[in-house]
Scaffold this motif. Sequence first.
Motif, PDB file in Angstrom:
ATOM      1  N   UNK A 124      43.226   8.152  35.356  1.00 20.79           N
ATOM      2  CA  UNK A 124      41.871   8.673  35.501  1.00 20.79           C
ATOM      3  C   UNK A 124      41.522   8.933  36.967  1.00 20.79           C
ATOM      4  N   UNK A 194      41.998  10.290  49.970  1.00 22.87           N
ATOM      5  CA  UNK A 194      42.371   9.474  48.800  1.00 22.87           C
ATOM      6  C   UNK A 194      41.164   8.657  48.357  1.00 22.87           C
TER       7      UNK A 194
ATOM      8  N   UNK B 169      34.540  -1.946  34.018  1.00 26.53           N
ATOM      9  CA  UNK B 169      35.671  -1.361  34.740  1.00 26.53           C
ATOM     10  C   UNK B 169      35.740   0.173  34.690  1.00 26.53           C
ATOM     11  N   UNK B 170      35.584   0.793  33.511  1.00 27.98           N
ATOM     12  CA  UNK B 170      35.626   2.264  33.521  1.00 27.98           C
ATOM     13  C   UNK B 170      34.518   2.878  34.395  1.00 27.98           C
ATOM     14  N   UNK B 173      35.676   2.718  37.911  1.00 24.87           N
ATOM     15  CA  UNK B 173      36.676   3.754  38.202  1.00 24.87           C
ATOM     16  C   UNK B 173      36.005   5.094  38.465  1.00 24.87           C
ATOM     17  N   UNK B 174      34.951   5.385  37.672  1.00 19.60           N
ATOM     18  CA  UNK B 174      34.242   6.657  37.869  1.00 19.60           C
ATOM     19  C   UNK B 174      33.622   6.712  39.264  1.00 19.60           C
ATOM     20  N   UNK B 176      34.619   4.840  41.917  1.00 20.51           N
ATOM     21  CA  UNK B 176      35.699   4.807  42.910  1.00 20.51           C
ATOM     22  C   UNK B 176      36.294   6.197  43.127  1.00 20.51           C
ATOM     23  N   UNK B 177      36.342   6.959  42.057  1.00 17.71           N
ATOM     24  CA  UNK B 177      36.934   8.294  42.134  1.00 17.71           C
ATOM     25  C   UNK B 177      36.106   9.231  43.011  1.00 17.71           C
ATOM     26  N   UNK B 179      34.539   8.284  45.832  1.00 15.08           N
ATOM     27  CA  UNK B 179      34.439   7.818  47.217  1.00 15.08           C
ATOM     28  C   UNK B 179      35.800   7.891  47.895  1.00 15.08           C
ATOM     29  N   UNK B 180      35.864   8.654  48.975  1.00 15.82           N
ATOM     30  CA  UNK B 180      37.141   8.747  49.676  1.00 15.82           C
ATOM     31  C   UNK B 180      37.269   7.604  50.677  1.00 15.82           C
ATOM     32  N   UNK B 181      38.502   7.359  51.050  1.00 17.39           N
ATOM     33  CA  UNK B 181      38.811   6.336  52.034  1.00 17.39           C
ATOM     34  C   UNK B 181      38.056   6.602  53.338  1.00 17.39           C
ATOM     35  N   UNK B 182      37.985   7.854  53.747  1.00 21.98           N
ATOM     36  CA  UNK B 182      37.330   8.119  55.033  1.00 21.98           C
ATOM     37  C   UNK B 182      35.833   7.862  54.955  1.00 21.98           C
ATOM     38  N   UNK B 184      34.394   5.648  52.991  1.00 24.93           N
ATOM     39  CA  UNK B 184      34.254   4.185  52.951  1.00 24.93           C
ATOM     40  C   UNK B 184      34.436   3.586  54.344  1.00 24.93           C
ATOM     41  N   UNK B 199      37.887  -3.222  50.339  1.00 26.23           N
ATOM     42  CA  UNK B 199      37.624  -1.781  50.326  1.00 26.23           C
ATOM     43  C   UNK B 199      37.187  -1.318  48.928  1.00 26.23           C
ATOM     44  N   UNK B 200      37.612  -2.044  47.895  1.00 19.57           N
ATOM     45  CA  UNK B 200      37.223  -1.643  46.534  1.00 19.57           C
ATOM     46  C   UNK B 200      35.842  -2.170  46.166  1.00 19.57           C
ATOM     47  N   UNK B 204      31.580  -1.856  43.008  1.00 26.18           N
ATOM     48  CA  UNK B 204      30.912  -2.743  42.042  1.00 26.18           C
ATOM     49  C   UNK B 204      29.443  -2.908  42.403  1.00 26.18           C
TER      50      UNK B 204
END
Lengths: 386, 386
Positions: A124, A194, B169-170, B173-174, B176-177, B179-182, B184, B199-200, B204
């Motif tokens: 996903x 990413x 959790x799903x 994931x939505x 997290x998808x 938000x880019x590393x840069x 964050x 970083x994750x 939440x």
Amino acid sequence: MEESHRTKETFNVTPWEVSGPVDYDKLLHQFGVKRLDHILLSRVKKLSGERLHPMIRRNFVYAHRDLDLILNDYESGKGFFIYTGRGPSGPMHIGHLVPLLFNKWLQDTFDLNLHIQVTDDEKFVYKQDAKWEDIDHHTKQNLIDIAALGFNPDKTFIFRDSEYIKNTYPLLLKIAKKITLSTARATFGFQNETNLGLTFYPVYQIATTFFEEKRCLVPCAIDQDPYFRMQRDIAESLGFKKTATLYSKFLPSLTGTYGKMSSSLADTAIWLDDDEKKVKNKINKYAFSGGQATVEEHRRMGGNPEVDVSFQWLKILFEPSDPKLRVIEHDYHTGKLLTGELKQILIERVNSFLIAHREKRKRTEKELDRYMYSGKLAKQMWGKQF
Amino acid sequence: MEESHRTKETFNVTPWEVSGPVDYDKLLHQFGVKRLDHILLSRVKKLSGERLHPMIRRNFVYAHRDLDLILNDYESGKGFFIYTGRGPSGPMHIGHLVPLLFNKWLQDTFDLNLHIQVTDDEKFVYKQDAKWEDIDHHTKQNLIDIAALGFNPDKTFIFRDSEYIKNTYPLLLKIAKKITLSTARATFGFQNETNLGLTFYPVYQIATTFFEEKRCLVPCAIDQDPYFRMQRDIAESLGFKKTATLYSKFLPSLTGTYGKMSSSLADTAIWLDDDEKKVKNKINKYAFSGGQATVEEHRRMGGNPEVDVSFQWLKILFEPSDPKLRVIEHDYHTGKLLTGELKQILIERVNSFLIAHREKRKRTEKELDRYMYSGKLAKQMWGKQF
């Protein structure tokens, strides 16, 4: 310098992309893994008490980390467990079965617990355009295909990441705490763009190697090595064992022996639900041939089984008998067997496999429940809080 | 250049660190949030039908994002919900109660659903030396302290991140998808050595703002703004509403009005389990005083309530009556009230609060179950799969 002379075309192997003509020997050095040597193969054979699986005796499964320690643990009675995975990004094709079938052989031969991780989370966050509902749908379908392969229902635990997270999350946190952003970037090549889902995911793929106290063996394609390299860096600091691995090459796509079969080119893969006519047409139309341009030339000069995809598929998946394979190889090489005839052999094998698979698929509902929830291992795993 | 002239000492406010003399006006500009103005305060007062909470009428709760939209939604009958959190890194001190008590007032006044997120995951990955067992222990203790505050048991959902992950959790994931590393890194200042858990985690903290369809209001200290800035960047692309926020300053530690009360300096905080003698000794010994060096000087020159921690604690937490507070302020300012006497007032208030809290704490087991699992809102939330 010397190396760049040897290989004109570059190749790239990561868990998310395989491109170019893969040099499997070079990968051994790049990743720092060992070749499966004769001594190890004899030990596996002796301990299994059986003939080696065609994939391993034909050098398709060709590299490893610490397989010797696994065999020591088996000999001494400590035992080991195995783990494989499936990324449910879409329907399954023949290529996706390769690690599963090899794991099944290992499970049956050594009577092993097998954990099958279905990475709905990874797929996903990886597929930019995928909706959660799409991944959920593919996951449910994939689960039936996996169950249809007939694993040991009391020694197999099939789980969806998003569902089993309930039990694993604290373990994931322990792993995540050991991995810095810079290590993750260096290992997986994460970029600025990413997303945070993809940067977190490796943690989960590592976690499964810690599901049992025994040493874990991961039989998979060699592109998965970065995860397990990372696992081996942190395992002992968390009180776990370094995982062992057993690496295969990639099943070539219909159109060539480069890289691996790709889901993005639908016509060059054989899908598990392709009917007999489709299989026949695809193989006839797309299967890259090592034969000559005309029948006359082929009779005179012979074909090249090394680059012929039909022959390679028979060798890796569909012709377990060595004498029969040797006859096919010899006849094709000498021009006795024509490309059309070789393709016909493959078409028959693929179709009879798929027909049987779809039959089994219809009857797997009960088995799936045992693999996921009610079988002996599954029950144990749901009772386990990490 | 001008700015660096104005402030000699620098300050730093992030979700994980507050240091230096915080300039709250400057923070408004830095973060791009709005000051609570007179018009908004009157609207809150009118809609609540009650006197405003001391924290808000005394300018301790002082800034916001979109509070006007929250009030519109309330007026039009759409309503809104609130959300606060607690990071269970250790036992709780008085400072930790500030947002919880303010949320309780909002819940009671506007009859709101309140979600309380206990971030065991964050604290475990943040504290380098913490074992999961430590965090688990503190979490269980903290939960009882939170429950003892007496929230509405059918409109409050208290959850542990590690437990409710099963349902979220799903959704994570939505988020997290998106938000880019840069992004964050820029928002939270993540470094190369930051671990993958940390970083994750922001994902939440954002997720809870999506727990209901109504607009969310997060009343919290201003250091939490980065999370909600990020939430507001991605909420609509996920089909949710941008969250509103209501920001407080920090309760000063005993030793000074700079920064916030810190768990790492045990003696400069009042812990919820400090007994009467400890409270007395700590306040007498450590509470930073705005008084003069001698009684004579104090009688002549008077004290400065603005920097006096005892006065500030009364103002923020322990003296709800405005007339009484004004008398204390006046008497201290004119030298009529001595520092020792002012401290004595605070000691009595803190002790009577803590005695009552510990009494309530003994009787909260049943309530905790309702907040977490069996109350109306809790039950609803456990039935919800995101």
